[in-house]
Design a protein around this motif. Sequence first.
Motif, PDB file in Angstrom:
ATOM      1  N   LEU A 110      10.246 -14.256   1.275  1.00 30.67           N
ATOM      2  CA  LEU A 110      10.735 -15.065   0.060  1.00 30.67           C
ATOM      3  C   LEU A 110       9.572 -15.199  -0.747  1.00 30.67           C
ATOM      4  CD1 LEU A 110      13.026 -17.845   1.068  1.00 30.67           C
ATOM      5  CD2 LEU A 110      13.461 -15.982  -0.777  1.00 30.67           C
ATOM      6  N   GLU A 111       8.494 -15.606  -0.167  1.00 24.88           N
ATOM      7  CA  GLU A 111       7.096 -15.583  -1.084  1.00 24.88           C
ATOM      8  C   GLU A 111       6.897 -14.166  -1.609  1.00 24.88           C
ATOM      9  OE1 GLU A 111       4.710 -19.219   1.120  1.00 24.88           O
ATOM     10  OE2 GLU A 111       4.665 -17.326   2.169  1.00 24.88           O
ATOM     11  N   LEU A 112       6.911 -13.075  -1.011  1.00 26.87           N
ATOM     12  CA  LEU A 112       6.680 -11.704  -1.530  1.00 26.87           C
ATOM     13  C   LEU A 112       7.504 -11.322  -2.553  1.00 26.87           C
ATOM     14  CD1 LEU A 112       5.596  -9.938   1.824  1.00 26.87           C
ATOM     15  CD2 LEU A 112       4.159 -10.501   0.088  1.00 26.87           C
ATOM     16  N   GLY A 113       8.853 -11.508  -2.017  1.00 31.67           N
ATOM     17  CA  GLY A 113       9.864 -11.459  -3.329  1.00 31.67           C
ATOM     18  C   GLY A 113       9.687 -12.413  -4.700  1.00 31.67           C
ATOM     19  N   SER A 114       8.844 -13.310  -4.681  1.00 29.49           N
ATOM     20  CA  SER A 114       8.846 -14.175  -5.845  1.00 29.49           C
ATOM     21  C   SER A 114       7.601 -13.812  -6.674  1.00 29.49           C
ATOM     22  CB  SER A 114       8.647 -15.533  -5.351  1.00 29.49           C
ATOM     23  OG  SER A 114       7.314 -15.992  -4.919  1.00 29.49           O
ATOM     24  N   LEU A 115       6.754 -12.630  -6.066  1.00 30.94           N
ATOM     25  CA  LEU A 115       5.764 -11.954  -6.823  1.00 30.94           C
ATOM     26  C   LEU A 115       6.440 -10.897  -7.818  1.00 30.94           C
ATOM     27  CD1 LEU A 115       3.007 -11.125  -4.080  1.00 30.94           C
ATOM     28  CD2 LEU A 115       3.108 -13.019  -6.042  1.00 30.94           C
ATOM     29  N   PRO A 116       5.860 -10.503  -8.969  1.00 32.28           N
ATOM     30  CA  PRO A 116       6.592  -9.676  -9.835  1.00 32.28           C
ATOM     31  C   PRO A 116       6.898  -8.305  -9.078  1.00 32.28           C
ATOM     32  CG  PRO A 116       4.355 -10.504 -10.726  1.00 32.28           C
ATOM     33  CD  PRO A 116       4.528 -11.098  -9.575  1.00 32.28           C
ATOM     34  N   GLN A 117       8.285  -7.766  -9.284  1.00 32.39           N
ATOM     35  CA  GLN A 117       8.666  -6.869  -8.515  1.00 32.39           C
ATOM     36  C   GLN A 117       8.528  -5.502  -9.479  1.00 32.39           C
ATOM     37  OE1 GLN A 117       9.747  -7.247  -5.284  1.00 32.39           O
ATOM     38  NE2 GLN A 117       8.534  -8.884  -5.728  1.00 32.39           N
ATOM     39  N   THR A 118       8.702  -4.264  -8.917  1.00 33.34           N
ATOM     40  CA  THR A 118       8.440  -3.232  -9.520  1.00 33.34           C
ATOM     41  C   THR A 118       9.250  -2.057  -8.692  1.00 33.34           C
ATOM     42  OG1 THR A 118       7.557  -1.412 -10.834  1.00 33.34           O
ATOM     43  CG2 THR A 118       6.147  -2.521  -8.997  1.00 33.34           C
ATOM     44  N   SER A 119       9.578  -0.846  -9.066  1.00 30.09           N
ATOM     45  CA  SER A 119      10.180   0.154  -8.396  1.00 30.09           C
ATOM     46  C   SER A 119       9.799   1.875  -8.757  1.00 30.09           C
ATOM     47  CB  SER A 119      11.769   0.076  -8.112  1.00 30.09           C
ATOM     48  OG  SER A 119      12.403   0.367  -9.446  1.00 30.09           O
ATOM     49  N   GLN A 120       9.835   2.588  -8.085  1.00 26.44           N
ATOM     50  CA  GLN A 120       9.706   4.038  -8.331  1.00 26.44           C
ATOM     51  C   GLN A 120      10.121   4.917  -7.726  1.00 26.44           C
ATOM     52  OE1 GLN A 120       5.442   3.337  -8.228  1.00 26.44           O
ATOM     53  NE2 GLN A 120       5.209   4.241  -6.346  1.00 26.44           N
ATOM     54  N   VAL A 121      10.618   6.015  -8.548  1.00 32.59           N
ATOM     55  CA  VAL A 121      11.312   7.174  -7.449  1.00 32.59           C
ATOM     56  C   VAL A 121      10.092   8.272  -7.435  1.00 32.59           C
ATOM     57  CG1 VAL A 121      13.179   8.867  -7.550  1.00 32.59           C
ATOM     58  CG2 VAL A 121      13.538   6.708  -8.763  1.00 32.59           C
ATOM     59  N   THR A 122       9.773   8.512  -6.091  1.00 33.58           N
ATOM     60  CA  THR A 122       8.850   9.514  -5.826  1.00 33.58           C
ATOM     61  C   THR A 122       9.027  10.266  -4.765  1.00 33.58           C
ATOM     62  OG1 THR A 122       7.616   7.902  -4.660  1.00 33.58           O
ATOM     63  CG2 THR A 122       7.057   7.855  -6.645  1.00 33.58           C
ATOM     64  N   ARG A 123       8.235  11.283  -4.346  1.00 30.87           N
ATOM     65  CA  ARG A 123       8.414  12.275  -3.176  1.00 30.87           C
ATOM     66  C   ARG A 123       7.491  11.925  -2.071  1.00 30.87           C
ATOM     67  NH1 ARG A 123      10.903  17.103  -2.561  1.00 30.87           N
ATOM     68  NH2 ARG A 123      11.137  17.641  -4.726  1.00 30.87           N
ATOM     69  N   HIS A 124       8.360  11.716  -0.995  1.00 31.16           N
ATOM     70  CA  HIS A 124       7.490  11.414   0.233  1.00 31.16           C
ATOM     71  C   HIS A 124       7.126  12.966   1.106  1.00 31.16           C
ATOM     72  CE1 HIS A 124       7.210   9.064   4.290  1.00 31.16           C
ATOM     73  NE2 HIS A 124       7.426  10.538   4.705  1.00 31.16           N
ATOM     74  N   ILE A 125       6.058  13.212   1.474  1.00 33.85           N
ATOM     75  CA  ILE A 125       5.804  14.240   2.027  1.00 33.85           C
ATOM     76  C   ILE A 125       5.155  14.166   3.681  1.00 33.85           C
ATOM     77  CG2 ILE A 125       4.415  16.574   1.784  1.00 33.85           C
ATOM     78  CD1 ILE A 125       4.173  16.119  -1.287  1.00 33.85           C
ATOM     79  N   CYS A 126       5.960  14.649   4.404  1.00 30.96           N
ATOM     80  CA  CYS A 126       5.576  14.644   5.962  1.00 30.96           C
ATOM     81  C   CYS A 126       4.885  15.878   6.405  1.00 30.96           C
ATOM     82  CB  CYS A 126       6.951  14.121   6.822  1.00 30.96           C
ATOM     83  SG  CYS A 126       6.200  14.172   8.486  1.00 30.96           S
ATOM     84  N   VAL A 127       3.809  15.633   7.227  1.00 27.44           N
ATOM     85  CA  VAL A 127       3.082  16.878   7.615  1.00 27.44           C
ATOM     86  C   VAL A 127       3.892  17.932   8.464  1.00 27.44           C
ATOM     87  CG1 VAL A 127       0.870  16.255   6.707  1.00 27.44           C
ATOM     88  CG2 VAL A 127       1.766  15.856   9.001  1.00 27.44           C
ATOM     89  N   GLU A 128       5.236  17.185   8.964  1.00 31.89           N
ATOM     90  CA  GLU A 128       5.728  17.647  10.053  1.00 31.89           C
ATOM     91  C   GLU A 128       6.837  18.940   9.203  1.00 31.89           C
ATOM     92  OE1 GLU A 128       6.758  14.645  13.733  1.00 31.89           O
ATOM     93  OE2 GLU A 128       7.358  14.071  11.436  1.00 31.89           O
ATOM     94  N   GLY A 129       6.832  18.854   7.868  1.00 31.23           N
ATOM     95  CA  GLY A 129       7.436  20.019   7.220  1.00 31.23           C
ATOM     96  C   GLY A 129       8.647  19.667   6.558  1.00 31.23           C
ATOM     97  N   TRP A 130       8.729  18.396   6.109  1.00 29.35           N
ATOM     98  CA  TRP A 130       9.825  17.815   5.290  1.00 29.35           C
ATOM     99  C   TRP A 130       9.228  17.111   4.202  1.00 29.35           C
ATOM    100  CZ3 TRP A 130      10.741  12.741   4.970  1.00 29.35           C
ATOM    101  CH2 TRP A 130      10.380  11.832   6.127  1.00 29.35           C
TER     102      TRP A 130
END
Length: 253
Positions: free
Chosen positions: A125-145
């Motif tokens: 709840l405390e973390l949720g009361s800090l300013p929030q933001t969001s982003q759409v990004t690419r996650h790259i795993c070294v296992e090949g995906w």
Amino acid sequence: MQRKFFSPHAKEIVSDVYRGLDAPARRMFGKKVLSLGAISMLSGCTLSDDDSIEKALMVMSRFNDRFQGWLFDPDKMAPTYSEEMITKPFPFNAYYEEHEIRPSPTNFKLKVSGLVRGKKDWTLLELGSLPQTSQVTRHICVEGWSAVGKWGGVRFSDFLASIEADTTARYVGFRCHDYHTSIDMQTALHAQTLLTLTYADETLPAKYGYPLKLRIPTKLGYKNPKYIQEVFVTNINPGGFWEDQGYNWFGGS
Ligand SMILES: Nc1nc2c(c(=O)[nH]1)N[C@H]1C(S)=C(S)[C@@H](COP(=O)(O)O)O[C@H]1N2
Ligand SMILES: [Mo]
């Protein structure tokens, strides 16, 4: 003398090391980083068997940490994507049933330790009361995906300010019940580094790291801890689960 790769993973490991370099470092190494001759020259190892290949790659990896730390541009942003480009379903790994036995939002507390003034624990709840933001990004795993996803939460630099972290310290470490990893302070303060509470605008699902995942789009997947229980600030490199087994510590660009 003929040099031969015996390790079935050697190719992937070399390309992992290469991928771990950012564009200027790649230019600097040119094609040499992928040439076995250059690797054996730089590391002083003859690439004749699995052991010497591993040794040579470890030397390269440490070398890359130094180079990348020096070349890291704190203002360089990872690419962002439109919501239509989100990968559905988003893949997951390292999710086991025991993660279902998890603290509920009312009793979960994130521990904070090391070089910080505010050593109090944080509820969701405390973390949720800090300013929030969001982003759409690419996650790259070294296992090949790789996959595009949307994460939301608190900018990690805001969180570090809230806990009065010593941001002149060198590292931030993360403890999870199954895992640990660490990042350099520059990356911790990067504008796109988020302490996430949501995936696709919903509470972070168990498989993606409930209750907390650190999302760093400038780094490879293994530098993005899920199920975070403790954050600590330190001047001693805490290493990490994969990093201690020879993965490149800097792990990104
Ligand atoms: N706690 C924990 N976090 C972790 C891991 C893990 O095994 N345990 N694996 C890492 C790796 S290698 C990857 S690719 C991503 C996968 O994230 P996802 O399951 O949300 O796709 O989590 C990272 N964070
Ligand atoms: Mo990964």
